[in-house]
Write a protein that holds these residues in place. Sequence first.
Motif, PDB file in Angstrom:
ATOM      1  N   LEU A  15       0.600  -1.140   0.298  1.00 31.47           N
ATOM      2  CA  LEU A  15      -0.559   0.288   0.144  1.00 31.47           C
ATOM      3  C   LEU A  15       0.750   1.574   0.331  1.00 31.47           C
ATOM      4  N   LEU A  16       2.403   1.087   0.130  1.00 32.09           N
ATOM      5  CA  LEU A  16       3.119   2.291  -0.443  1.00 32.09           C
ATOM      6  C   LEU A  16       3.255   2.939  -1.536  1.00 32.09           C
ATOM      7  N   LEU A 167      -2.940   8.459  -0.289  1.00 32.02           N
ATOM      8  CA  LEU A 167      -4.230   7.588   0.325  1.00 32.02           C
ATOM      9  C   LEU A 167      -4.554   6.837  -0.631  1.00 32.02           C
ATOM     10  N   ARG A 168      -5.093   5.295   0.224  1.00 35.71           N
ATOM     11  CA  ARG A 168      -5.109   3.424  -0.621  1.00 35.71           C
ATOM     12  C   ARG A 168      -6.505   3.812  -0.269  1.00 35.71           C
ATOM     13  N   TYR A 169      -6.837   2.796  -1.078  1.00 32.23           N
ATOM     14  CA  TYR A 169      -8.091   2.165  -0.566  1.00 32.23           C
ATOM     15  C   TYR A 169      -7.712   0.620  -0.972  1.00 32.23           C
ATOM     16  N   ARG A 174     -10.193   2.801   3.932  1.00 33.66           N
ATOM     17  CA  ARG A 174      -8.943   4.195   3.617  1.00 33.66           C
ATOM     18  C   ARG A 174      -7.824   3.646   4.430  1.00 33.66           C
ATOM     19  N   PHE A 175      -6.721   3.992   3.806  1.00 39.41           N
ATOM     20  CA  PHE A 175      -5.263   3.631   4.766  1.00 39.41           C
ATOM     21  C   PHE A 175      -4.150   5.099   3.673  1.00 39.41           C
ATOM     22  N   LEU A 176      -4.289   5.595   5.072  1.00 38.97           N
ATOM     23  CA  LEU A 176      -2.766   6.776   4.843  1.00 38.97           C
ATOM     24  C   LEU A 176      -1.397   5.985   5.924  1.00 38.97           C
ATOM     25  N   ALA A 177      -0.325   7.066   4.475  1.00 37.90           N
ATOM     26  CA  ALA A 177       1.182   6.379   5.024  1.00 37.90           C
ATOM     27  C   ALA A 177       1.531   7.773   5.333  1.00 37.90           C
ATOM     28  N   THR A 178       2.889   7.776   6.391  1.00 42.24           N
ATOM     29  CA  THR A 178       3.365   8.793   5.777  1.00 42.24           C
ATOM     30  C   THR A 178       4.680   8.292   6.805  1.00 42.24           C
ATOM     31  N   GLN A 179       5.580   9.350   5.864  1.00 49.33           N
ATOM     32  CA  GLN A 179       7.069   8.955   6.824  1.00 49.33           C
ATOM     33  C   GLN A 179       7.389  10.316   7.019  1.00 49.33           C
ATOM     34  N   VAL A 180       8.237  10.376   8.080  1.00 49.24           N
ATOM     35  CA  VAL A 180       8.512  11.438   9.078  1.00 49.24           C
ATOM     36  C   VAL A 180      10.044  11.500   9.509  1.00 49.24           C
ATOM     37  N   LEU A 195       1.333   4.272   9.892  1.00 48.08           N
ATOM     38  CA  LEU A 195       0.301   3.487   9.051  1.00 48.08           C
ATOM     39  C   LEU A 195      -1.691   4.043   9.845  1.00 48.08           C
ATOM     40  N   THR A 196      -2.520   4.979   9.499  1.00 50.36           N
ATOM     41  CA  THR A 196      -3.334   5.304   9.663  1.00 50.36           C
ATOM     42  C   THR A 196      -4.647   4.252   8.396  1.00 50.36           C
ATOM     43  N   HIS A 197      -5.802   3.359   9.843  1.00 52.64           N
ATOM     44  CA  HIS A 197      -6.719   2.581   8.840  1.00 52.64           C
ATOM     45  C   HIS A 197      -7.601   3.300   9.068  1.00 52.64           C
TER      46      HIS A 197
END
Length: 250
Positions: A15-16, A167-169, A174-180, A195-197
């Motif tokens: 999902l990335l 944002l992915r589905y 719904r799937f949201l991924a962010t690098q920091v 990683l937020t679902h």
Amino acid sequence: MIASFYDELAPFYHLLYGDWEAASAQQGRALAGLLGRHGIGPGAHVLDAACGIGTQTLGLLPYGYHVSASDISPGAVGRLNEELLQRGLKAQVRVDDMRTLLESEDASADAVMACDNSVPHLLTDGELLQAFHSAYRCLRPGGMLLLSVRDYAAIERQNPDVRPYGLRYENGDRFLATQVWEWDGDTHYDLRVYLTHESPAGECRTQVLKSRYHAVTIDQLLTLMHAAGFVDLRRHDDVLFQPVLTARKP
């Protein structure tokens, strides 16, 4: 720390990508072309020494290569085995550490590859040199080492550096991924992946995965590869989305 990071990421790694299947096919095609141009064609044995869930292994297998795939993460190796089974493909898959490659025999591979910026998980020049010595040992004479890495010399140091994947589905979620990235000086940074679902009912849960990187420059990698005995060192900027480094065992 590296193994646990990828163990937790393995179920979601695809999902990335906007389209992981298409990315895997594109990378396989590009890598097969590069290997072929260097005389390593179908039927050759390729060791994918940082295979993850199989982005490069799965892409390369349709081109007739015999692939051995290893990774320090049991979770990623397990996911790759599932992906192979679903596709009816075969590869030798095992848990191993790219620093030592203890499960690989001497002079057994025509090419050793480690893609998707995997080698900067090795946090010192000593660990990097150890990995290059191990790859050298596993290669047949004339064999190729192939890496894809970020060009850290071209990346501005921002602290923190926030890098969203988008944002992915999947299956209604719904799937949201962010690098920091949080820099510790100029040469190392801590990485957090959020990683937020969100379910169709609006219920959310967030995981935070942590790792660390060595922002080693391409010039330094080439210097260490040369110190490990490799020759014919080259940088390619037209193969994958990251620079590709190649070198030969004499």
